[in-house]
Write a protein that holds these residues in place. Structure first.
Motif, PDB file in Angstrom:
ATOM      1  N   VAL A 244       0.842  -1.205   0.000  1.00 29.66           N
ATOM      2  CA  VAL A 244       0.000   0.000   0.000  1.00 29.66           C
ATOM      3  C   VAL A 244       0.875   1.252   0.000  1.00 29.66           C
ATOM      4  CG1 VAL A 244      -1.725   1.320   1.292  1.00 29.66           C
ATOM      5  CG2 VAL A 244      -1.886  -1.187   1.179  1.00 29.66           C
ATOM      6  N   LEU A 245       1.934   1.234   0.825  1.00 28.55           N
ATOM      7  CA  LEU A 245       2.814   2.397   0.933  1.00 28.55           C
ATOM      8  C   LEU A 245       3.517   2.714  -0.391  1.00 28.55           C
ATOM      9  CD1 LEU A 245       4.314   4.572   2.533  1.00 28.55           C
ATOM     10  CD2 LEU A 245       5.961   2.807   3.247  1.00 28.55           C
ATOM     11  N   VAL A 246       4.076   1.681  -1.033  1.00 23.89           N
ATOM     12  CA  VAL A 246       4.796   1.935  -2.279  1.00 23.89           C
ATOM     13  C   VAL A 246       3.843   2.398  -3.381  1.00 23.89           C
ATOM     14  CG1 VAL A 246       4.680  -0.422  -3.190  1.00 23.89           C
ATOM     15  CG2 VAL A 246       6.607   1.039  -3.790  1.00 23.89           C
ATOM     16  N   THR A 247       2.602   1.895  -3.346  1.00 27.34           N
ATOM     17  CA  THR A 247       1.621   2.322  -4.350  1.00 27.34           C
ATOM     18  C   THR A 247       1.232   3.788  -4.136  1.00 27.34           C
ATOM     19  OG1 THR A 247       0.737   0.063  -4.447  1.00 27.34           O
ATOM     20  CG2 THR A 247      -0.636   1.814  -5.356  1.00 27.34           C
ATOM     21  N   ILE A 248       1.041   4.172  -2.877  1.00 28.72           N
ATOM     22  CA  ILE A 248       0.706   5.578  -2.580  1.00 28.72           C
ATOM     23  C   ILE A 248       1.838   6.505  -3.022  1.00 28.72           C
ATOM     24  CG2 ILE A 248       0.348   7.240  -0.703  1.00 28.72           C
ATOM     25  CD1 ILE A 248      -1.145   5.043   0.804  1.00 28.72           C
ATOM     26  N   LYS A 249       3.083   6.112  -2.732  1.00 30.00           N
ATOM     27  CA  LYS A 249       4.227   6.941  -3.128  1.00 30.00           C
ATOM     28  C   LYS A 249       4.343   7.037  -4.648  1.00 30.00           C
ATOM     29  CE  LYS A 249       8.027   6.560  -0.599  1.00 30.00           C
ATOM     30  NZ  LYS A 249       9.165   5.939   0.163  1.00 30.00           N
ATOM     31  N   ALA A 250       3.926   5.981  -5.339  1.00 29.02           N
ATOM     32  CA  ALA A 250       3.946   6.011  -6.808  1.00 29.02           C
ATOM     33  C   ALA A 250       2.851   6.917  -7.349  1.00 29.02           C
ATOM     34  CB  ALA A 250       3.766   4.593  -7.353  1.00 29.02           C
ATOM     35  N   ILE A 251       1.688   6.906  -6.702  1.00 27.61           N
ATOM     36  CA  ILE A 251       0.596   7.803  -7.120  1.00 27.61           C
ATOM     37  C   ILE A 251       1.036   9.258  -6.971  1.00 27.61           C
ATOM     38  CG2 ILE A 251      -1.705   8.637  -6.470  1.00 27.61           C
ATOM     39  CD1 ILE A 251      -2.399   5.728  -5.694  1.00 27.61           C
ATOM     40  N   LEU A 252       1.594   9.589  -5.810  1.00 27.78           N
ATOM     41  CA  LEU A 252       2.029  10.974  -5.561  1.00 27.78           C
ATOM     42  C   LEU A 252       3.126  11.387  -6.532  1.00 27.78           C
ATOM     43  CD1 LEU A 252       2.089  10.903  -1.654  1.00 27.78           C
ATOM     44  CD2 LEU A 252       0.336  11.906  -3.142  1.00 27.78           C
ATOM     45  N   CYS A 253       4.007  10.442  -6.838  1.00 34.88           N
ATOM     46  CA  CYS A 253       5.119  10.726  -7.753  1.00 34.88           C
ATOM     47  C   CYS A 253       4.634  11.148  -9.125  1.00 34.88           C
ATOM     48  CB  CYS A 253       6.013   9.489  -7.873  1.00 34.88           C
ATOM     49  SG  CYS A 253       7.173   9.574  -9.247  1.00 34.88           S
ATOM     50  N   ASN A 254       3.819  10.297  -9.723  1.00 36.57           N
ATOM     51  CA  ASN A 254       3.479  10.568 -11.122  1.00 36.57           C
ATOM     52  C   ASN A 254       2.464  11.681 -11.284  1.00 36.57           C
ATOM     53  OD1 ASN A 254       4.525   9.769 -13.563  1.00 36.57           O
ATOM     54  ND2 ASN A 254       2.738   8.541 -14.088  1.00 36.57           N
ATOM     55  N   TRP A 255       1.755  11.993 -10.203  1.00 31.28           N
ATOM     56  CA  TRP A 255       0.886  13.180 -10.227  1.00 31.28           C
ATOM     57  C   TRP A 255       1.759  14.395 -10.552  1.00 31.28           C
ATOM     58  CZ3 TRP A 255      -2.907  14.397  -5.574  1.00 31.28           C
ATOM     59  CH2 TRP A 255      -3.716  15.458  -5.933  1.00 31.28           C
ATOM     60  N   MET A 256       2.912  14.491  -9.904  1.00 29.00           N
ATOM     61  CA  MET A 256       3.826  15.610 -10.142  1.00 29.00           C
ATOM     62  C   MET A 256       4.594  15.461 -11.456  1.00 29.00           C
ATOM     63  SD  MET A 256       3.794  18.080  -7.956  1.00 29.00           S
ATOM     64  CE  MET A 256       2.014  17.922  -8.010  1.00 29.00           C
ATOM     65  N   VAL A 257       5.102  14.256 -11.723  1.00 32.86           N
ATOM     66  CA  VAL A 257       5.934  14.061 -12.920  1.00 32.86           C
ATOM     67  C   VAL A 257       5.176  14.440 -14.180  1.00 32.86           C
ATOM     68  CG1 VAL A 257       7.073  12.340 -14.362  1.00 32.86           C
ATOM     69  CG2 VAL A 257       7.410  12.310 -11.893  1.00 32.86           C
ATOM     70  N   THR A 258       3.939  13.993 -14.272  1.00 33.96           N
ATOM     71  CA  THR A 258       3.204  14.286 -15.492  1.00 33.96           C
ATOM     72  C   THR A 258       2.778  15.733 -15.561  1.00 33.96           C
ATOM     73  OG1 THR A 258       2.431  12.035 -15.448  1.00 33.96           O
ATOM     74  CG2 THR A 258       1.348  13.488 -16.969  1.00 33.96           C
ATOM     75  N   LEU A 259       2.644  16.369 -14.413  1.00 30.65           N
ATOM     76  CA  LEU A 259       2.395  17.816 -14.465  1.00 30.65           C
ATOM     77  C   LEU A 259       3.572  18.514 -15.144  1.00 30.65           C
ATOM     78  CD1 LEU A 259       0.728  18.933 -11.104  1.00 30.65           C
ATOM     79  CD2 LEU A 259      -0.266  18.822 -13.393  1.00 30.65           C
ATOM     80  N   GLY A 260       4.788  17.951 -14.967  1.00 30.27           N
ATOM     81  CA  GLY A 260       5.945  18.504 -15.658  1.00 30.27           C
ATOM     82  C   GLY A 260       5.773  18.428 -17.167  1.00 30.27           C
ATOM     83  N   ALA A 261       5.314  17.269 -17.648  1.00 32.60           N
ATOM     84  CA  ALA A 261       5.092  17.099 -19.089  1.00 32.60           C
ATOM     85  C   ALA A 261       3.979  18.016 -19.580  1.00 32.60           C
ATOM     86  CB  ALA A 261       4.758  15.644 -19.384  1.00 32.60           C
ATOM     87  N   VAL A 262       2.927  18.134 -18.789  1.00 28.19           N
ATOM     88  CA  VAL A 262       1.803  18.983 -19.184  1.00 28.19           C
ATOM     89  C   VAL A 262       2.202  20.455 -19.139  1.00 28.19           C
ATOM     90  CG1 VAL A 262      -0.522  19.734 -18.533  1.00 28.19           C
ATOM     91  CG2 VAL A 262       0.088  17.305 -18.448  1.00 28.19           C
ATOM     92  N   MET A 263       2.950  20.838 -18.103  1.00 30.55           N
ATOM     93  CA  MET A 263       3.386  22.234 -17.994  1.00 30.55           C
ATOM     94  C   MET A 263       4.248  22.634 -19.184  1.00 30.55           C
ATOM     95  SD  MET A 263       2.210  23.694 -15.194  1.00 30.55           S
ATOM     96  CE  MET A 263       3.367  24.941 -14.612  1.00 30.55           C
ATOM     97  N   ALA A 264       4.980  21.668 -19.752  1.00 36.25           N
ATOM     98  CA  ALA A 264       5.796  21.982 -20.927  1.00 36.25           C
ATOM     99  C   ALA A 264       4.937  22.435 -22.096  1.00 36.25           C
ATOM    100  CB  ALA A 264       6.625  20.770 -21.328  1.00 36.25           C
ATOM    101  N   MET A 265       3.676  22.024 -22.097  1.00 34.94           N
ATOM    102  CA  MET A 265       2.766  22.405 -23.183  1.00 34.94           C
ATOM    103  C   MET A 265       2.168  23.789 -22.968  1.00 34.94           C
ATOM    104  SD  MET A 265       0.627  18.869 -23.671  1.00 34.94           S
ATOM    105  CE  MET A 265       1.443  17.300 -23.929  1.00 34.94           C
ATOM    106  N   THR A 266       2.429  24.385 -21.796  1.00 43.26           N
ATOM    107  CA  THR A 266       1.840  25.698 -21.526  1.00 43.26           C
ATOM    108  C   THR A 266       2.642  26.841 -22.138  1.00 43.26           C
ATOM    109  OG1 THR A 266       3.051  25.964 -19.437  1.00 43.26           O
ATOM    110  CG2 THR A 266       0.896  24.873 -19.333  1.00 43.26           C
ATOM    111  N   SER A 267       3.738  26.498 -22.806  1.00 47.02           N
ATOM    112  CA  SER A 267       4.560  27.538 -23.429  1.00 47.02           C
ATOM    113  C   SER A 267       4.978  27.097 -24.821  1.00 47.02           C
ATOM    114  CB  SER A 267       5.806  27.802 -22.576  1.00 47.02           C
ATOM    115  OG  SER A 267       6.676  28.707 -23.236  1.00 47.02           O
ATOM    116  N   THR A 268       5.104  28.046 -25.721  1.00 47.69           N
ATOM    117  CA  THR A 268       5.581  27.745 -27.064  1.00 47.69           C
ATOM    118  C   THR A 268       7.072  28.033 -27.221  1.00 47.69           C
ATOM    119  OG1 THR A 268       4.941  29.962 -27.779  1.00 47.69           O
ATOM    120  CG2 THR A 268       3.335  28.197 -28.118  1.00 47.69           C
TER     121      THR A 268
END
Length: 293
Positions: A160-184
């Motif tokens: 359960v712990l490792v799964t929760i840490k993975a959820i929190l991780c990729n919530w942020m990581v993918t925001l990085g990919a999405v944030m890259a789309m906020t600028s040209t």
């Protein structure tokens, strides 16, 4: 002005998801291989920074360099694809099988790229297996055991712990990919994606691709971890947690935030938005926008 509005970013994610699914398997494999190796480079760079400064945050501040390279070169990172391809499925641009096919070949590429770098890096820091005094060797061994046996020691709570840490991780990581789309602009993309990646790395969350390097690298150097330990107590639950975190909180979360109850339909091609400023008519065009993660 190089700012891209959130609604357009959402459209970019859908178009990028479709483009990723349309690539052939060789492209997915190669792009996954390169992305895995580059992320492994960034991980050892971060460990080196921590070793030299004795400041944990130093590694987190420098680790995003690898992520930026991956995004700007249009490579494939499955943890980002976990957000974009489900949206393309939701909009009926691709099928579930198209999405799973992308995941399979990109993950295979990551495993090969991480293993390749782990082998070469291991030979480097051990001076071709003749010197085990480099402190980074112990760092990799201890990290490998902590990320597997540490959770095993907790039993079901460890899963359960490792799964929760993975959820929190990729919530942020993918925001990085999405944030890259906020600028040209290139500079705007770099700045936008740097912060979410720093947040994830600084807090020790679990990232599937980083672990595809760290754990086997530690095993090669002497960690008392079996292949079963690696997959059962880390890799599988981390992949599941990364998928949940990004699909729910980034992909579907952003879609609901900007589209729920909104009668305005998203356009079918980005080229129709903003006079084609961020058009994604093909996979090549998508990579130029730095949407590959």
């Amino acid at each position: 002005m190089d700012f891209v509005k959130p609604a357009e970013v959402l459209q970019s994610m859908i178009e990028a998801g479709e483009s990723k699914a349309r690539m052939n398997r060789v492209q997915m494999l190669i792009r996954g291989f390169l992305a895995g190796a580059i992320l492994a480079f960034a991980t050892t760079l971060a460990y080196t920074a921590v070793s030299q400064t004795s400041v944990g945050l130093a590694g987190a501040l420098i680790f995003p360099a690898g992520f930026v390279i991956i995004i700007l070169l249009g490579l494939e990172l499955v943890t980002g694809n976990f957000a974009m391809l489900p949206l393309a499925v939701l909009k009926r641009r691709i099928t579930w099988m198209d999405m799973l096919r992308n995941y399979f070949w990109v993950i295979t590429g990551h495993l090969l790229g991480c293993a390749f770098y782990a082998l070469l890096y291991g030979l480097t820091i051990t001076k071709m297996g003749t010197d085990m005094s480099n402190p980074l060797i112990q760092t990799l061994i201890q990290t490998s055991e902590t990320k597997t046996l540490g959770y095993q020691h907790l039993g079901g709570a460890g899963i359960v712990l490792v799964t929760i840490k993975a959820i929190l991780c990729n919530w942020m990581v993918t925001l990085g990919a999405v944030m890259a789309m906020t600028s040209t602009s290139t500079l705007g993309k770099i700045v936008a994606m740097w912060l979410p990646i720093t947040i994830f790395f600084a807090q020790g969350f679990e990232h599937a691709v980083v672990n595809m390097f760290v754990i086997p690298a530690g095993m090669m150097l002497g960690a008392q971890v079996s292949v079963a330990d690696w997959w059962l107590w880390n890799q599988i639950p981390v992949l599941v947690g990364n998928l949940i975190g990004v699909a729910v909180f980034t992909g579907l979360g952003l879609y609901a935030a900007h589209h729920w109850g909104n009668p305005v339909k998203l356009s079918t091609k980005l080229a129709t938005i903003q006079g084609g400023r961020s058009g994604l008519a093909s996979s090549d065009a998508a990579s130029k926008l730095g949407t590959r993660s």
